[in-house]
Motif scaffolding. Structure first.
Motif, mmCIF file in Angstrom:
data_model
loop_
_atom_site.group_PDB
_atom_site.id
_atom_site.type_symbol
_atom_site.label_atom_id
_atom_site.label_comp_id
_atom_site.label_asym_id
_atom_site.label_seq_id
_atom_site.Cartn_x
_atom_site.Cartn_y
_atom_site.Cartn_z
ATOM 1 N N SER A 46 -12.511 28.913 -20.668
ATOM 2 C CA SER A 46 -11.592 29.829 -19.863
ATOM 3 C C SER A 46 -10.220 29.197 -19.780
ATOM 4 C CB SER A 46 -12.211 30.402 -18.033
ATOM 5 O OG SER A 46 -13.173 31.278 -18.619
ATOM 6 N N THR A 47 -10.891 27.848 -20.797
ATOM 7 C CA THR A 47 -9.405 26.284 -20.916
ATOM 8 C C THR A 47 -7.672 27.263 -21.149
ATOM 9 O OG1 THR A 47 -9.988 25.755 -22.630
ATOM 10 C CG2 THR A 47 -10.518 24.855 -20.384
ATOM 11 N N GLY A 48 -6.746 26.825 -21.433
ATOM 12 C CA GLY A 48 -6.301 27.348 -22.448
ATOM 13 C C GLY A 48 -4.747 27.100 -22.364
ATOM 14 N N GLU A 207 -9.545 21.061 -17.779
ATOM 15 C CA GLU A 207 -9.016 21.591 -16.806
ATOM 16 C C GLU A 207 -9.522 21.602 -15.136
ATOM 17 O OE1 GLU A 207 -7.387 25.572 -18.237
ATOM 18 O OE2 GLU A 207 -6.147 25.054 -19.922
ATOM 19 N N VAL A 208 -8.368 21.734 -14.183
ATOM 20 C CA VAL A 208 -9.359 22.450 -13.312
ATOM 21 C C VAL A 208 -7.791 23.183 -12.791
ATOM 22 C CG1 VAL A 208 -10.037 19.580 -12.296
ATOM 23 C CG2 VAL A 208 -7.371 20.287 -11.905
ATOM 24 N N ASP A 213 -6.987 30.134 -1.366
ATOM 25 C CA ASP A 213 -8.353 30.353 -0.674
ATOM 26 C C ASP A 213 -10.061 30.289 -1.543
ATOM 27 O OD1 ASP A 213 -6.885 31.388 0.607
ATOM 28 O OD2 ASP A 213 -6.715 33.130 -0.633
ATOM 29 N N TYR A 214 -9.619 29.693 -2.237
ATOM 30 C CA TYR A 214 -11.757 29.499 -3.231
ATOM 31 C C TYR A 214 -11.394 27.493 -2.997
ATOM 32 C CZ TYR A 214 -11.523 34.555 -3.320
ATOM 33 O OH TYR A 214 -12.010 35.262 -3.034
ATOM 34 N N ALA A 237 -17.832 26.819 -17.942
ATOM 35 C CA ALA A 237 -16.791 26.540 -16.340
ATOM 36 C C ALA A 237 -17.570 27.042 -15.087
ATOM 37 C CB ALA A 237 -15.810 27.539 -16.456
ATOM 38 N N THR A 238 -16.961 26.359 -14.324
ATOM 39 C CA THR A 238 -18.060 26.206 -12.144
ATOM 40 C C THR A 238 -16.569 27.497 -11.922
ATOM 41 O OG1 THR A 238 -16.103 24.556 -11.642
ATOM 42 C CG2 THR A 238 -18.696 23.830 -12.896
ATOM 43 N N GLN A 239 -17.476 27.745 -10.991
ATOM 44 C CA GLN A 239 -17.472 28.986 -9.827
ATOM 45 C C GLN A 239 -16.820 30.349 -10.611
ATOM 46 O OE1 GLN A 239 -17.754 28.274 -6.478
ATOM 47 N NE2 GLN A 239 -18.428 26.121 -7.104
ATOM 48 N N PRO A 240 -17.425 30.613 -11.228
ATOM 49 C CA PRO A 240 -18.735 30.353 -11.422
ATOM 50 C C PRO A 240 -19.223 30.073 -12.878
ATOM 51 C CG PRO A 240 -17.905 32.581 -12.220
ATOM 52 C CD PRO A 240 -16.391 32.195 -11.267
ATOM 53 N N THR A 241 -20.002 29.938 -12.565
ATOM 54 C CA THR A 241 -20.892 28.923 -13.939
ATOM 55 C C THR A 241 -20.879 29.907 -14.786
ATOM 56 O OG1 THR A 241 -22.115 27.603 -12.347
ATOM 57 C CG2 THR A 241 -22.532 27.598 -14.263
ATOM 58 N N LEU A 242 -20.386 29.710 -16.352
ATOM 59 C CA LEU A 242 -20.041 30.193 -17.667
ATOM 60 C C LEU A 242 -20.591 29.010 -18.685
ATOM 61 C CD1 LEU A 242 -16.865 32.580 -16.613
ATOM 62 C CD2 LEU A 242 -19.046 33.259 -16.710
ATOM 63 N N ALA A 243 -21.311 29.899 -19.699
ATOM 64 C CA ALA A 243 -21.826 28.976 -20.659
ATOM 65 C C ALA A 243 -20.131 29.569 -21.977
ATOM 66 C CB ALA A 243 -22.718 28.291 -21.115
#
Length: 284
Positions: A46-48, A207-208, A213-214, A237-243
């Motif tokens: 989910s970067t870009g 990325e961060v 609110d989260y 990715a985190t929050q939520p954790t994804l691969a």
């Protein structure tokens, strides 16, 4: 006649499905804020924020300043495969002598809940290695029996060349506290990232992302060009954790197809596909 057990099971299945869909919408539908840079970005965690192709129209408009000719993209995602949640996006950009103009359209939701976003963007290079972009958005949410609401907001970003192989990107979405409905504000989201290109074949990005609110979300992606026509991508990715994992195929210098899938350990797989048309880029 249906037995009590069968009626109970149907009832429980309906309740669980309802709460599952409600949770998914709360987690991923951020009032029309699309967080995916096409299927390419979906494959790379989910970067870009530092993309400089047409996919940058969805997450950081500054990247559009690098386009040399007309570019377009159509992108579709099925959230969690067996769910009814779909996201469809489109973008078109046209460079002119004093910058690049673009339009983006996104639709997200289910049959009885729909979000739409229409954005008009402008990007340009201020200096060599420094680009900025801004986009004005119209957001609408439609729920049958409850009606439709719409608001305007904006987003802006920049990309800067720090070193020959190191780039920095920043993006801000809806900095003003704008209510979609009374006491339900649009999210304010900050993103920052670094991209490292150790060779012509490798593109790495971290990325961060912070919604006020989260908790902070961390993302990372990698892209490897196996040949002139084939790319392999992966990310987390985190929050939520994804691969995530995906491929890109160049059919010629203008037409590309990207395919990706991300995996959530509870909700499952989200496949996506994107088709892009673009003239050659100056750089990645």
């Amino acid at each position: 006649m249906l037995s009590f057990t069968k009626i109970y099971l149907v009832f429980m299945k309906t309740i669980i499905t309802f709460f599952l869909l409600f949770s998914v919408l709360c987690l991923f539908a951020q009032n029309n804020q699309s967080s995916l840079a096409g299927a390419r970005g979906a494959a790379m965690g989910s970067t870009g924020i530092l993309f400089t192709d047409i996919n940058s129209a969805f997450v950081n408009q500054a990247g559009l300043a690098n386009l040399e000719g007309f570019a377009g993209n159509v992108f579709a995602e099925r959230r969690f495969l067996n769910s009814p949640i779909n996201s469809i996006s489109g973008a078109a950009a046209a460079p002119v002598s004093f910058g690049t103009f673009a339009i983006t359209i996104n639709s997200f939701g289910i049959e009885n809940y729909q979000e739409q976003k229409i954005g008009l963007a402008y990007a340009r290079q201020l200096l060599k290695g420094l680009s900025i972009g801004v986009q004005f958005d119209y957001l609408s949410t439609n729920i049958p029996l409850y009606g439709n609401v719409g608001v305007f907001t904006f987003e802006a970003g920049l990309q800067a060349q720090l070193l020959q192989d190191l780039q920095f990107g920043f993006h801000l979405y809806s900095p003003a506290q704008i209510d979609l409905v009374e006491e339900v504000p649009l999210p304010t989201i900050y993103k920052a990232g670094l991209a490292y290109t150790p060779s012509d074949k490798v593109f790495l990005i971290v990325e961060v992302e912070k919604d006020i609110d989260y908790p902070v979300r961390f993302k990372a992606g990698a892209e490897y060009q196996f040949s002139e026509t084939f790319f392999l991508r992966t990310g987390i990715a985190t929050q939520p954790t994804l691969a995530s994992l995906g491929i890109g195929v160049l059919f010629n210098e203008r037409l590309a197809v990207d395919i990706s899938a991300s995996y959530h350990q509870i909700l499952g797989v989200s496949p996506s596909v994107g088709v892009s048309y673009q003239l050659p880029q100056k750089n990645n």
